[in-house]
Design a protein around this motif. Sequence first.
Motif, short mmCIF file in Angstrom:
data_model
loop_
_atom_site.label_atom_id
_atom_site.label_comp_id
_atom_site.label_asym_id
_atom_site.label_seq_id
_atom_site.Cartn_x
_atom_site.Cartn_y
_atom_site.Cartn_z
N PRO A 78 0.83 -1.21 0.00
CA PRO A 78 0.00 0.00 0.00
C PRO A 78 0.87 1.26 0.00
CG PRO A 78 -0.36 -1.34 2.00
CD PRO A 78 0.84 -1.87 1.31
N ALA A 80 0.41 5.69 0.07
CA ALA A 80 -0.44 6.88 0.09
C ALA A 80 0.39 8.04 -0.48
CB ALA A 80 -0.94 7.13 1.50
N GLY A 81 0.84 8.98 0.38
CA GLY A 81 1.62 10.12 -0.13
C GLY A 81 3.05 9.76 -0.49
N GLY A 82 3.52 8.61 0.00
CA GLY A 82 4.91 8.22 -0.26
C GLY A 82 5.91 9.11 0.47
N THR A 83 5.51 9.71 1.61
CA THR A 83 6.44 10.56 2.37
C THR A 83 6.97 9.87 3.61
OG1 THR A 83 4.76 11.54 3.82
CG2 THR A 83 5.10 12.59 1.67
N GLY A 84 6.57 8.62 3.82
CA GLY A 84 6.97 7.89 5.03
C GLY A 84 8.48 7.78 5.11
N SER A 144 4.86 17.11 7.49
CA SER A 144 4.52 16.74 6.11
C SER A 144 3.05 17.05 5.79
CB SER A 144 4.77 15.24 5.90
OG SER A 144 4.06 14.49 6.88
N VAL A 219 -6.27 0.40 4.51
CA VAL A 219 -7.40 1.22 4.96
C VAL A 219 -8.07 1.84 3.75
CG1 VAL A 219 -8.03 3.30 6.25
CG2 VAL A 219 -6.35 1.70 7.20
C1 FAD Z 1 9.29 16.75 5.23
C2 FAD Z 1 8.67 15.63 6.04
C3 FAD Z 1 8.22 15.91 7.32
C4 FAD Z 1 7.62 14.89 8.08
N1 FAD Z 1 7.10 15.19 9.31
C5 FAD Z 1 6.40 14.25 10.01
C6 FAD Z 1 5.79 14.58 11.25
O1 FAD Z 1 5.85 15.71 11.75
N2 FAD Z 1 5.08 13.61 11.88
C7 FAD Z 1 4.98 12.34 11.38
O2 FAD Z 1 4.31 11.51 11.96
N3 FAD Z 1 5.59 12.01 10.22
C8 FAD Z 1 6.28 12.93 9.52
N4 FAD Z 1 6.89 12.60 8.33
C9 FAD Z 1 6.81 11.22 7.85
C10 FAD Z 1 5.58 10.91 6.99
O3 FAD Z 1 5.06 12.08 6.41
C11 FAD Z 1 4.53 10.23 7.82
O4 FAD Z 1 5.03 8.98 8.22
C12 FAD Z 1 3.18 10.05 7.12
O5 FAD Z 1 2.26 9.51 8.05
C13 FAD Z 1 3.26 9.16 5.88
O6 FAD Z 1 2.10 9.39 5.14
P1 FAD Z 1 2.06 9.09 3.56
O7 FAD Z 1 0.68 9.41 3.13
O8 FAD Z 1 3.14 9.78 2.85
O9 FAD Z 1 2.27 7.52 3.58
P2 FAD Z 1 3.22 6.54 2.76
O10 FAD Z 1 4.64 6.93 2.89
O11 FAD Z 1 2.69 6.36 1.41
O12 FAD Z 1 2.96 5.21 3.59
C14 FAD Z 1 3.39 5.07 4.92
C15 FAD Z 1 3.10 3.65 5.41
O13 FAD Z 1 1.71 3.44 5.49
C16 FAD Z 1 1.31 2.38 4.62
N5 FAD Z 1 0.04 2.78 4.03
C17 FAD Z 1 -0.18 3.75 3.10
N6 FAD Z 1 -1.49 3.82 2.80
C18 FAD Z 1 -2.10 2.88 3.55
C19 FAD Z 1 -3.45 2.45 3.69
N7 FAD Z 1 -4.43 3.01 2.97
N8 FAD Z 1 -3.70 1.46 4.55
C20 FAD Z 1 -2.74 0.87 5.27
N9 FAD Z 1 -1.44 1.21 5.19
C21 FAD Z 1 -1.13 2.22 4.33
C22 FAD Z 1 2.43 2.21 3.62
O14 FAD Z 1 2.53 0.88 3.16
C23 FAD Z 1 3.63 2.59 4.45
O15 FAD Z 1 4.08 1.49 5.18
C24 FAD Z 1 7.52 13.58 7.55
C25 FAD Z 1 8.00 13.31 6.27
C26 FAD Z 1 8.56 14.31 5.52
C27 FAD Z 1 9.06 13.99 4.15
#
Ligand code: FAD
Lengths: 503, 91
Positions: A78, A80-84, A144, A219
């Motif tokens: 899975p 989502a934003g790919g920022t993990g 993020s 989710v």
């Molecule tokens: C500049 C920057 C600042 C950041 N600051 C913070 C911060 O302040 N706090 C914080 O918590 N994090 C922060 N992060 C990390 C990141 O943004 C978080 O972890 C965020 O929750 C990831 O969301 P995403 O939509 O990018 O998920 P993704 O990177 O796409 O996925 C994250 C994880 O969730 C899983 N996933 C995705 N979609 C689903 C779904 N629908 N159901 C089940 N699992 C799923 C994926 O497989 C992966 O394991 C930051 C990252 C960056 C680049």
Amino acid sequence: MAVTSLSEGLVDELRGICGHDYVFTGRSARFNRARVPAPFPVHRWDEFVPDAVVLPRAAEQVSEVVKLANRHRVPIVPRAGGTGLTDGAVPLNGGILVDVKLMNEIKDIDLVDRTVTVGPGINMLKLNEELRRHGVIYPDNPASYPCSLVGGRIGTSGWSLIGGRYGHTRDLVISFQIVLPTGEIIEVGDGGGRKVRKSSTGFQLKHLFMGHQGTLGIVTEATLELVPRPEAEFSAFFAYPDYDTAWRSTGALAKSGIATLAGVVLFDERKLAYLRRDDEAYIPQPPEVRSVVATAMYGNADEVRVGAKRLMRIGVETGGNYLGDEISHGDWAARHDRYATPLHGRLRSGQVVPMSWHCEDAAIPYSALPKVREEWHAIADSLMERFEMFDDWGMFAYTNGPYKPWGDYLTEIDIGIWEMQWDDESWAAWVQAKKDISAVALRYGGSITACHGASREGEVDLVPDELGGGWEVMKKVKKALDPHNVMNPGKYLLDEAYEEGES
Amino acid sequence: MIGFRLAAQRPPDAQRVTDTVVMRFDHVYEVDPALMTEHTPQQDLPAWDTHRIVDSRWEHLAWMHDHFADSVLSGEELLAEIEAEKKEGEP
Ligand SMILES: Cc1cc2nc3c(=O)[nH]c(=O)nc-3n(C[C@H](O)[C@H](O)[C@H](O)COP(=O)(O)OP(=O)(O)OC[C@H]3O[C@@H](n4cnc5c(N)ncnc54)[C@H](O)[C@@H]3O)c2cc1C
């Protein structure tokens, strides 16, 4: 151009489920969904590319894709934003990448029971633009904020910059719908009611299905908390002559009991040195300024005002020098883009070089912060002595508790990495340094990660140490829910659950 | 077509602020260009472009405040109140 190791028949089945236009097998669609912004072995990019990308628009489609993966024993990842920042959305074994971005609708705004129900592909900034019209917000506010999505927030069990006031993702997500690794669609929350915040019925499954990095399902819908849109914001930044005074002041501010306090952040001397490179708030600061503490508050205007006055008194009485409105307001408003400047990187010669940002994000008890700071910087220093591609960007500690911002701190060391220089030797040294950093966190009674998760190389090796007997339970749960290990395999060392001898 | 207006809007010479930072316009800091010769090729910016970037930055920050709350309270005002109260309390 189709370039995939999946059979044409399987790709056709995917098209049958999601629609022809929502299945991608071309290079750019797949390579762009390989990495995340965490340090990535760019010299080994090819190893992390999915075989096909699907963009479903409904839970039933996700469910059918997962069932298909089970039939063919193909991995599913899975995204989502790919920022993990712990590689959760990085495919380790190819397979089908499920990108949830098109599931971004707002399905129901309930102003009576104070909830909003959304698809997992929606971003919080966009959601709040809509909610504003109704006088409410969804206060999950990571750095993020403009780019991460609700599905990823649940997948990581994220941490919010204003969590001290409003809680973090797990406190703000009331319930959700999830497609299990075998394809069934279920609802989880506190008990059964979709809009119930606290229940004692049965196991507390909501927590189990958060923060698993996509290893326990996908989710497809979430019901979230609504809070009144704040009438007032207040932020105050204080300067200190040394770290110890700033650390004590941080403790006093955090345990002040002010109900509108959303967070307190302590920047150390090396973080200030880094910010002095090219940050307009810090460049003009005199050299005596060696540490800074930032605070923020939200709520009703009258309540924030009274609390802010008390906070100003505490800040000044504990040795802080208020940095003024312009810096306090400007820097707080810049909290989401502090990391987006790749030019902060410097070689030892002082030359600017584009670097990527890495951060460790342990949870550390307040009492241990000074010691952890020393030990982490020492680890970064020894890395920098060996490789010029690493650059210590300093540390901060941020109140970590939901609603009660005292006790332990999200503790971050930021390290710049000149990624174009990666080779096997520097990568191995880096992984070892990460392991050493995590070991320090555990030795001082902390946790490896407060917000991002711990499934990357280096830190992941210490997860069994941190969880003890809980690690064995984790493996049993994984194997029971995902008998064929199709759901994001390779993450969190969970492949061990399927090795011979594991029951 | 709008011509490139660098000649008309050449920025003033840089003044040194710290070992690593220079300034051409009040409070607009720039990393010393001497530190950006090896890996980050430089280009000339006309003054209007620098002003545009700075203005949009302020706009963005104002947008972010407004996005989260209706108003922003001033710490300077609160400090002044605290000082005044202290003075009132003095014998
Ligand atoms: C500049 C920057 C600042 C950041 N600051 C913070 C911060 O302040 N706090 C914080 O918590 N994090 C922060 N992060 C990390 C990141 O943004 C978080 O972890 C965020 O929750 C990831 O969301 P995403 O939509 O990018 O998920 P993704 O990177 O796409 O996925 C994250 C994880 O969730 C899983 N996933 C995705 N979609 C689903 C779904 N629908 N159901 C089940 N699992 C799923 C994926 O497989 C992966 O394991 C930051 C990252 C960056 C680049």
